[in-house]
Design a protein around this motif. Structure first.
Motif, PDB file in Angstrom:
ATOM      1  N   ALA A   1     -74.882 -15.955   3.136  1.00 25.70           N
ATOM      2  CA  ALA A   1     -75.932 -16.565   3.909  1.00 25.70           C
ATOM      3  C   ALA A   1     -75.606 -17.962   4.010  1.00 25.70           C
ATOM      4  O   ALA A   1     -76.078 -18.590   5.281  1.00 25.70           O
ATOM      5  CB  ALA A   1     -77.271 -16.221   3.235  1.00 25.70           C
ATOM      6  N   CYS A   2     -75.327 -18.886   3.205  1.00 23.74           N
ATOM      7  CA  CYS A   2     -74.974 -20.252   3.547  1.00 23.74           C
ATOM      8  C   CYS A   2     -73.876 -20.344   4.498  1.00 23.74           C
ATOM      9  O   CYS A   2     -73.978 -21.311   5.394  1.00 23.74           O
ATOM     10  CB  CYS A   2     -74.436 -20.789   2.206  1.00 23.74           C
ATOM     11  N   ARG A   3     -72.948 -19.277   4.867  1.00 23.36           N
ATOM     12  CA  ARG A   3     -71.923 -19.539   5.803  1.00 23.36           C
ATOM     13  C   ARG A   3     -72.554 -19.282   7.006  1.00 23.36           C
ATOM     14  O   ARG A   3     -72.172 -20.009   7.919  1.00 23.36           O
ATOM     15  CB  ARG A   3     -70.648 -18.437   5.341  1.00 23.36           C
ATOM     16  N   ILE A   4     -73.250 -18.175   7.210  1.00 25.05           N
ATOM     17  CA  ILE A   4     -74.044 -17.727   8.415  1.00 25.05           C
ATOM     18  C   ILE A   4     -74.702 -19.113   8.964  1.00 25.05           C
ATOM     19  O   ILE A   4     -74.661 -19.393  10.226  1.00 25.05           O
ATOM     20  CB  ILE A   4     -75.015 -16.531   8.266  1.00 25.05           C
ATOM     21  N   HIS A   5     -75.582 -19.848   8.136  1.00 24.94           N
ATOM     22  CA  HIS A   5     -76.409 -20.954   8.572  1.00 24.94           C
ATOM     23  C   HIS A   5     -75.774 -22.129   8.281  1.00 24.94           C
ATOM     24  O   HIS A   5     -76.432 -23.357   8.649  1.00 24.94           O
ATOM     25  CB  HIS A   5     -77.625 -20.740   7.835  1.00 24.94           C
ATOM     26  N   GLY A   6     -74.506 -22.307   7.980  1.00 24.33           N
ATOM     27  CA  GLY A   6     -73.908 -23.584   8.059  1.00 24.33           C
ATOM     28  C   GLY A   6     -74.384 -24.495   6.768  1.00 24.33           C
ATOM     29  O   GLY A   6     -74.339 -25.693   6.982  1.00 24.33           O
ATOM     30  N   GLU A   7     -75.002 -24.152   5.787  1.00 22.56           N
ATOM     31  CA  GLU A   7     -75.475 -24.865   4.558  1.00 22.56           C
ATOM     32  C   GLU A   7     -74.418 -25.139   3.665  1.00 22.56           C
ATOM     33  O   GLU A   7     -74.448 -24.340   2.780  1.00 22.56           O
ATOM     34  CB  GLU A   7     -76.791 -23.950   4.048  1.00 22.56           C
ATOM     35  N   VAL A   8     -73.797 -26.137   4.203  1.00 16.37           N
ATOM     36  CA  VAL A   8     -72.619 -26.537   3.099  1.00 16.37           C
ATOM     37  C   VAL A   8     -72.857 -26.987   1.781  1.00 16.37           C
ATOM     38  O   VAL A   8     -72.286 -26.546   0.871  1.00 16.37           O
ATOM     39  CB  VAL A   8     -71.511 -27.750   3.923  1.00 16.37           C
ATOM     40  N   GLU A   9     -74.073 -27.824   1.733  1.00 18.32           N
ATOM     41  CA  GLU A   9     -74.188 -28.296   0.328  1.00 18.32           C
ATOM     42  C   GLU A   9     -74.613 -27.178  -0.761  1.00 18.32           C
ATOM     43  O   GLU A   9     -74.172 -27.006  -1.929  1.00 18.32           O
ATOM     44  CB  GLU A   9     -75.258 -29.380   0.552  1.00 18.32           C
ATOM     45  N   MET A  10     -75.556 -26.516  -0.108  1.00 18.56           N
ATOM     46  CA  MET A  10     -76.139 -25.193  -1.128  1.00 18.56           C
ATOM     47  C   MET A  10     -74.771 -24.467  -1.452  1.00 18.56           C
ATOM     48  O   MET A  10     -74.602 -23.919  -2.590  1.00 18.56           O
ATOM     49  CB  MET A  10     -76.956 -24.300  -0.342  1.00 18.56           C
ATOM     50  N   ALA A  11     -73.944 -24.173  -0.555  1.00 20.78           N
ATOM     51  CA  ALA A  11     -72.739 -23.308  -0.514  1.00 20.78           C
ATOM     52  C   ALA A  11     -71.816 -23.762  -1.739  1.00 20.78           C
ATOM     53  O   ALA A  11     -71.527 -23.115  -2.408  1.00 20.78           O
ATOM     54  CB  ALA A  11     -72.085 -23.066   0.636  1.00 20.78           C
ATOM     55  N   GLU A  12     -71.717 -25.001  -1.669  1.00 25.66           N
ATOM     56  CA  GLU A  12     -70.714 -25.690  -2.452  1.00 25.66           C
ATOM     57  C   GLU A  12     -71.430 -25.604  -3.979  1.00 25.66           C
ATOM     58  O   GLU A  12     -70.766 -25.217  -5.131  1.00 25.66           O
ATOM     59  CB  GLU A  12     -70.400 -27.213  -2.539  1.00 25.66           C
ATOM     60  N   ARG A  13     -72.521 -25.503  -4.111  1.00 27.40           N
ATOM     61  CA  ARG A  13     -73.387 -25.499  -5.336  1.00 27.40           C
ATOM     62  C   ARG A  13     -73.244 -23.835  -5.882  1.00 27.40           C
ATOM     63  O   ARG A  13     -72.922 -23.554  -7.015  1.00 27.40           O
ATOM     64  CB  ARG A  13     -74.722 -25.746  -5.192  1.00 27.40           C
ATOM     65  N   VAL A  14     -73.282 -22.897  -4.991  1.00 25.11           N
ATOM     66  CA  VAL A  14     -73.289 -21.573  -5.282  1.00 25.11           C
ATOM     67  C   VAL A  14     -71.955 -21.369  -5.765  1.00 25.11           C
ATOM     68  O   VAL A  14     -71.550 -20.400  -6.516  1.00 25.11           O
ATOM     69  CB  VAL A  14     -73.778 -20.589  -3.991  1.00 25.11           C
TER      70      VAL A  14
END
Length: 645
Positions: free
Chosen positions: A450-463
């Protein structure tokens, strides 16, 4: 000949001729029936499925002051278990104890053990075995079978080992049951030891042993060993053929399962609904619609189209091949609708993006008085997810929590996290994960996607850190984050991630699409122009691209995950595997008005999704695309997913 002997022969004659009612009338006219006559009538009613009448006879016998014997108890215990009459069974048990049959009569004890296992009172069944003075193989087998049938496979093995340690020789039914338990546990070491015991006991040719050996090896994923067992059979019957076919499908050997089914038909062995269900499952797994339709024809021919097992398998087939109209046709023709068949239909709607239809069917369960189970709710949540019905999905999830006696599983949470994540409610999705006890890699990767779809880099790195704590070498996680960095234009991070992937020796699955035309499967990879008619394919493809541009198509280069010049990015988009497959299918089916079905091992990218909508509008052809997660039905420029996937 005595009066008693004459009556007994008359009873026997009537029963063997199927005139149980006549035998009962004769019995009722007897002034003082002997215990043997009572036993014969009770056992005859039980064997003919007249269990309620058998119990009435037993109670009438007691009222008449006739003392039951071991044969009486063995019959009535079966009658009580068939009807689930626990209290009456316990009272009869108490009487057998008073009369001294339980401890000293293995015949009665075996019937008691069988009754309590069918009542699912395994502790009581085991206590009876422990109390019996002289135990035999029938008694042990009754308990072993009871444990095995209820999934208590470790307990079944313990009882078997206890039996062997007491020097009691196993029979065919003991060995066949314990082999199934070994297979369920995946215990191939003990399974092979039991196989040796089967051979040593001279029971290798027994049908029950053969079928259990097949099943055991298949459940332990030793397909070659199971085929070897099957090939040694002197006379394979319907059961053994069906066991082999089902096991091959479960082990991902669908092509072999289909060829085995053809061999079964050539051997003049008629399939049953279980055989056909297994074959249909094979067709579903590899999306062989035409073969599945032929199996459907066989189902109609032998008259089992209304069977719930065959029906559910057909619904699953048509659902997984993108033909929900045929799936619904099969569903509506079922003579008996149960939770399995309705779940299959809801799931068919869910994976094809028809969320509203799935919800209507879910509501219909109430009128049918069918209680939804955990599979139902997973399918309904998936339907909401694939159709963007966020509010409805939240309502369903809340209803599971409050109104139903359904334990929320990781699958329920994963569906809900995906639903919230895709609708950009990422914080809510992350909060939901905190409710999950020991969240696994799948749940964290769902949020990462979901982070990839919406370009949420910061949360993606945490996840990503959470995922790699659970699975340090997970290639999918590295690739997801690499793609996210690429779509955000963070090329330095892309280089670092690719270096990590190389160091870990991870491999990315290449994008592949395939299409079945005229019973031939043609496979295409992104940028691969090695097909024998690649020249014709490219001509059609370039012509399509130019035409759809006039309708408004504009290549979306944000889906090119490489640091290239703009022109090279556009060219890269043109040669995606699904575009090559569509161009080939249109060339091959020129002049026809048939639907085009393509399959892809990964998700369809956004640019190809847009392009396919334009192509369906331009050509007037319906295009059905099945990717790694779901179906997309393109018709007249619109996709069934509503651009939500």
């Amino acid at each position: 000949m005595s009066y008693f002997s004459l009556c007994h022969k008359l009873f026997d004659g009537y029963v063997k001729c199927g005139s149980l009612a006549e035998a009962r009338r004769l019995f009722d006219d007897l002034p003082n029936p002997h215990i043997v006559a009572w036993n014969y009538m009770i056992s005859s009613h039980v064997s003919h499925g007249k269990t309620a009448e058998a119990i009435q006879l037993y109670e009438k016998m007691l009222e008449g002051g006739v003392i039951p014997d071991e044969y009486t108890f063995s019959s009535v215990f079966k009658a009580f278990s068939d009807l689930g009459l626990v209290r009456k069974g316990q009272r009869a048990h108490a009487l057998s104890v008073v009369l001294g049959f339980e401890i000293f009569n293995g015949f009665v004890a075996s019937a008691l053990v069988d009754m309590y296992t069918k009542f699912d009172k395994m502790r009581d069944a085991h206590l009876i075995l422990d109390r019996v003075v002289e135990k035999d193989v029938v008694l042990f087998t009754a308990l072993i079978v009871g444990y095995a049938q209820r999934g208590h496979d470790n307990e079944a093995l313990q009882v078997f080992e206890n039996m062997v340690s007491q020097g009691i020789k196993a029979n065919e039914y003991t060995l066949s049951s314990i082999l199934i338990s070994c297979g369920n546990l995946g215990n191939i070491v003990k399974g092979k030891l039991i196989h040796c015991l089967v051979i040593k006991s001279g029971l290798e040719s027994a049908v029950a042993s053969q079928t259990s050996l097949l099943t055991m090896y298949l459940r332990c994923s030793l397909v070659d060993d199971s085929i070897k067992v099957f090939n040694q059979l002197s006379h394979a019957n319907q059961v053994t053929w069906t066991s082999l076919i089902s096991g091959l499908v479960e082990n991902g050997r669908e092509e072999i399962a289909l060829s085995t089914f053809r061999e079964m038909i050539r051997s003049s062995i008629n399939p049953n609904s279980f055989t056909l269900s297994g074959v249909l499952q094979a067709c579903s797994s590899i999306a062989m619609l035409e073969v599945g339709e032929q199996i459907h024809g066989i189902i109609v021919k032998i008259g089992v189209e209304g069977d719930k097992y065959a029906g559910a398998a057909l619904i699953n087939l048509y659902g997984k091949c993108g033909n929900t109209d045929m799936a619904r046709f099969v569903f509506d023709a079922l003579t008996e609708v149960d939770v399995v068949s309705i779940n299959s239909m809801i799931y068919a709607y869910a994976q094809n993006g028809f969320g509203h239809e799935a919800l209507k069917l879910f509501e219909r369960m109430k009128s049918l008085r069918l209680e939804p189970n955990d599979v139902t709710f997973i399918s309904v949540l998936l339907a909401c997810n694939n159709s963007g019905l966020v509010d409805k999905g939240c309502q369903v999830f809340a209803s599971i929590r409050s109104n139903y006696k359904i334990e929320l599983t990781r699958d329920h949470y994963a569906c809900m996290i995906d639903l919230l994540g895709r609708s950009r409610r990422l914080e809510e999705a992350e909060m939901l994960i905190k409710e999950v006890r020991n969240p696994d890699m799948v749940i964290w990767r769902t949020l990462l996607n979901a982070c990839r779809i919406h370009g949420e880099v910061e949360m993606a790195e945490r996840v990503m850190k959470k995922v790699l704590e659970l699975a340090p070498g997970d290639e999918g996680t590295h690739i997801l984050l690499t793609n996210l960095y690429a779509s955000a234009g963070k090329w330095n991070q892309v280089i670092e991630m690719k270096s990590t992937i190389r160091d870990l020796k991870l491999k990315k699955s290449p994008a592949m699409s395939w299409v079945d035309v005229d019973r031939e499967v043609h496979t295409f990879m992104a940028g691969d122009l090695s097909h024998p008619i690649s020249h014709e394919i490219l001509e059609i493809l370039h012509e399509l691209i130019e035409k759809v541009k006039t309708l408004g198509y504009n290549p979306d280069t944000k889906f090119v995950l490489q640091d290239l010049e703009e022109e090279k990015k556009i060219r890269s988009l043109y040669y995606h595997s699904e575009k090559l497959a569509i161009a080939f299918a249109l060339w091959k089916t020129s002049g026809r008005n048939t639907n085009i079905r393509i399959f892809k091992n990964l998700r369809v990218c956004g640019d190809c999704h847009t392009w396919l909508k334009f192509v369906s509008s331009l050509t007037g052809r319906d295009i059905i695309a099945r990717d790694a997660k779901r179906f997309h039905h393109f018709k007249e420029g619109v996709c069934s997913c509503g651009d939500y996937w």
